[in-house]
Motif scaffolding. Structure first.
Motif, PDB file in Angstrom:
ATOM      1  N   LEU A  56       0.826  -1.208   0.000  1.00  0.00           N
ATOM      2  CA  LEU A  56       0.000   0.000   0.000  1.00  0.00           C
ATOM      3  C   LEU A  56       0.859   1.256   0.000  1.00  0.00           C
ATOM      4  O   LEU A  56       1.858   1.337   0.720  1.00  0.00           O
ATOM      5  CB  LEU A  56      -0.894   0.012   1.255  1.00  0.00           C
ATOM      6  N   ASP A  57       0.420   2.221  -0.763  1.00  0.00           N
ATOM      7  CA  ASP A  57       1.012   3.552  -0.754  1.00  0.00           C
ATOM      8  C   ASP A  57       0.421   4.311   0.450  1.00  0.00           C
ATOM      9  O   ASP A  57      -0.634   3.917   0.959  1.00  0.00           O
ATOM     10  CB  ASP A  57       0.617   4.212  -2.085  1.00  0.00           C
ATOM     11  N   TYR A  58       1.083   5.367   0.908  1.00  0.00           N
ATOM     12  CA  TYR A  58       0.517   6.120   2.038  1.00  0.00           C
ATOM     13  C   TYR A  58      -0.236   7.377   1.558  1.00  0.00           C
ATOM     14  O   TYR A  58      -1.458   7.417   1.580  1.00  0.00           O
ATOM     15  CB  TYR A  58       1.608   6.495   3.062  1.00  0.00           C
ATOM     16  N   ILE A  65      -4.781  13.773   0.514  1.00  0.00           N
ATOM     17  CA  ILE A  65      -3.762  14.771   0.158  1.00  0.00           C
ATOM     18  C   ILE A  65      -4.165  16.095   0.818  1.00  0.00           C
ATOM     19  O   ILE A  65      -5.303  16.556   0.668  1.00  0.00           O
ATOM     20  CB  ILE A  65      -3.667  14.943  -1.376  1.00  0.00           C
ATOM     21  N   VAL A  66      -3.254  16.654   1.592  1.00  0.00           N
ATOM     22  CA  VAL A  66      -3.499  17.928   2.270  1.00  0.00           C
ATOM     23  C   VAL A  66      -2.334  18.876   1.982  1.00  0.00           C
ATOM     24  O   VAL A  66      -1.273  18.427   1.517  1.00  0.00           O
ATOM     25  CB  VAL A  66      -3.662  17.725   3.798  1.00  0.00           C
ATOM     26  N   ASP A  67      -2.539  20.171   2.284  1.00  0.00           N
ATOM     27  CA  ASP A  67      -1.492  21.147   1.960  1.00  0.00           C
ATOM     28  C   ASP A  67      -0.214  20.916   2.760  1.00  0.00           C
ATOM     29  O   ASP A  67       0.891  21.022   2.234  1.00  0.00           O
ATOM     30  CB  ASP A  67      -2.004  22.574   2.219  1.00  0.00           C
ATOM     31  N   ILE A  94       4.595   1.241   1.357  1.00  0.00           N
ATOM     32  CA  ILE A  94       5.736   1.762   0.594  1.00  0.00           C
ATOM     33  C   ILE A  94       5.496   3.238   0.352  1.00  0.00           C
ATOM     34  O   ILE A  94       4.444   3.622  -0.178  1.00  0.00           O
ATOM     35  CB  ILE A  94       5.894   1.041  -0.753  1.00  0.00           C
ATOM     36  N   SER A  95       6.442   4.055   0.767  1.00  0.00           N
ATOM     37  CA  SER A  95       6.215   5.498   0.701  1.00  0.00           C
ATOM     38  C   SER A  95       7.445   6.238   0.201  1.00  0.00           C
ATOM     39  O   SER A  95       8.573   5.755   0.312  1.00  0.00           O
ATOM     40  CB  SER A  95       5.864   6.005   2.117  1.00  0.00           C
ATOM     41  N   GLY A  96       7.187   7.431  -0.323  1.00  0.00           N
ATOM     42  CA  GLY A  96       8.284   8.339  -0.666  1.00  0.00           C
ATOM     43  C   GLY A  96       8.806   9.025   0.577  1.00  0.00           C
ATOM     44  O   GLY A  96       9.895   9.611   0.569  1.00  0.00           O
TER      45      GLY A  96
END
Ligand SMILES: O=P(O)(O)OC[C@H]1O[C@H](O[C@H]2O[C@H](CO)[C@@H](O)[C@H](O)[C@H]2O)[C@H](O)[C@@H](O)[C@@H]1O
Length: 142
Positions: A56-58, A65-67, A94-96
């Motif tokens: 899964l992506d986060y 998605i927030v500012d 798995i995340s950036g």
């Protein structure tokens, strides 16, 4: 000429509408990448006899998605869903983001975490006995 040409009528949930360019683009994209929710039977058939692992992506997947990236919190309902699915399958995030940051956001110790786009991976030391939970049928036929 192009803008005055009659557009095809599309159907969604039983209602007819005249699509704009974004609708057409989305429709074509969906033909190439159909939603898993409308392909459950096919997915189940394809996984028969195979071991399943979930990745899964986060950001934008488990969280909105927030500012401010520091405020991209996951809901408790989403956390409960991930906790439940991890009882059935080995589950990885798995995340950036950095591994520690995403692990803190998710807060579930029973998962695998890969940060920095997979450059930094943390595995579970303990054998995952909790993956033995039988997958309930309603997941397949929801
Ligand atoms: O691989 P992901 O887990 O999806 O991480 C990708 C990047 O996510 C974050 O940035 C994105 O989400 C932020 C919070 O909603 C948003 O403010 C930003 O505009 C998005 O690009 C994170 O900050 C990055 O470090 C990740 O690489």
């Amino acid at each position: 000429m192009k803008s005055s040409s009659p557009r095809n009528i599309m159907k969604y949930n039983g209602s007819e509408f005249s699509p704009n360019d974004a609708d057409v683009t989305y429709h074509n994209w969906m033909l190439t990448y159909p939603s898993a929710l409308t392909s459950i039977e096919q997915i189940v058939n394809n996984t028969k006899g195979k071991r399943i692992s979930l990745f899964l992506d986060y950001d934008g997947t488990l969280s909105p998605i927030v500012d401010n990236p520091d405020h991209a919190f996951m809901s408790n309902a989403m956390r409960a869903a991930v906790r439940n699915v991890a009882k059935c399958f080995p589950t990885s995030i798995i995340s950036g983001r950095s591994r520690e940051k995403v692990r803190k956001f998710v807060g579930l110790k029973e998962l695998y975490y890969a940060g920095s786009h997979g450059m930094d991976i943390m595995c579970l030391v303990q054998s995952p006995a909790y993956h033995t939970t039988k997958v309930p049928n309603y997941i397949f036929f929801a």
